[in-house]
Design an enzyme around this catalytic site. Structure first.
Site, short mmCIF file in Angstrom:
data_model
loop_
_atom_site.label_atom_id
_atom_site.label_comp_id
_atom_site.label_asym_id
_atom_site.label_seq_id
_atom_site.Cartn_x
_atom_site.Cartn_y
_atom_site.Cartn_z
N SER A 136 9.18 0.22 67.64
CA SER A 136 9.81 -0.66 66.66
C SER A 136 11.00 -1.36 67.29
O SER A 136 11.64 -0.81 68.19
CB SER A 136 10.29 0.15 65.45
OG SER A 136 11.02 -0.66 64.54
N TYR A 148 15.08 6.85 60.91
CA TYR A 148 13.82 6.21 61.31
C TYR A 148 13.97 5.53 62.67
O TYR A 148 13.14 5.71 63.57
CB TYR A 148 13.39 5.18 60.26
CG TYR A 148 12.24 4.31 60.72
CD1 TYR A 148 10.94 4.79 60.68
CD2 TYR A 148 12.47 3.02 61.20
CE1 TYR A 148 9.88 4.00 61.13
CE2 TYR A 148 11.41 2.23 61.65
CZ TYR A 148 10.13 2.72 61.60
OH TYR A 148 9.09 1.94 62.05
#
Length: 223
Positions: A136, A148
């Site tokens: 990501s 996250y």
């Protein structure tokens, strides 16, 4: 069309689903792994049972992952694995975050990814195969209190180390790093984000390079 097969985790929706379609269009067979087998079976019906196989799999359960790799390899030579299953935060920040959510996120984003790669590597070694990991943009920059994002920092570091290991036998490893993507990963639509198909094209770009080329990372962000 060939018999080369890619195992895709998190294949029932979003990036995994889009990548399955793109891979079949490019001539791959796809082994589709996710918890929602009903969604996978609908996708298999669309893609054709000769090109796609549905495998019920929770990546946090090692026995599920081991079986998924076995079934994928039986479907055709396992030439690639896309470890894509992932989970996000229910609440942002460390002080206000939910530890139960963190635990599940670590299990899916880190443990599940590691187990997928661990069990797939012997098959991939046989075919000088390719590992693709969903990282990501959140794993490439600092985001206030983001657990996250920290799990994705792990994915990027793991991918670099794995690439060095796989290089010894001619294997390849790519980390795909998307920015915001409008997928069911989020509870509300993200109209300004990427589409899942945009990320799928990045995956296929890495997979379809000549054997002498390793694409270490692909950063894909919306304008």
């Amino acid at each position: 069309m060939t018999d080369r097969t890619i195992l895709i985790t998190g294949a029932s929706t979003g990036i995994g689903e889009a990548t399955a379609r793109a891979a079949v269009a490019a001539g791959w067979k796809v082994a589709l792994a996710a918890r929602s087998k009903d969604k996978l079976e609908a996708l298999v019906e669309e893609l054709g049972p000769d090109r796609a196989r549905a495998i019920a799999c929770d990546v946090t359960r090692e026995a599920d992952v081991e079986l998924a790799v076995k079934l994928a390899a039986e479907f055709g030579p396992l030439a690639a694995v896309f470890a894509n299953a992932g989970l996000g935060s229910t609440r942002p920040g460390v002080e206000e975050g939910e530890p139960a959510n963190w635990r599940r996120m670590l299990d899916v984003n880190i443990w599940g990814l590691m187990m997928t790669v661990h069990h797939a590597l012997p098959e991939l070694r046989r075919h000088k195969g390719h590992v693709v990991l969903t990282g990501s943009n959140a794993g490439r920059r600092t985001i206030k209190g983001s657990i996250y994002g920290a799990t994705k920092w792990f994915v990027h570091g793991f991918g670099r180390n794995l690439a060095e290991e796989m290089k010894e036998w001619g294997g390849r490893c790519t980390v795909i790093a998307p920015g915001l993507v409008d997928t069911p990963f989020f509870d509300s639509p993200k109209p300004d984000g990427l589409q899942a198909d945009d990320v799928a094209r990045a995956v296929l770009y890495a997979l379809e390079q000549p054997a002498r080329v390793n694409v270490g990372e692909v950063l894909v962000t919306p304008l």
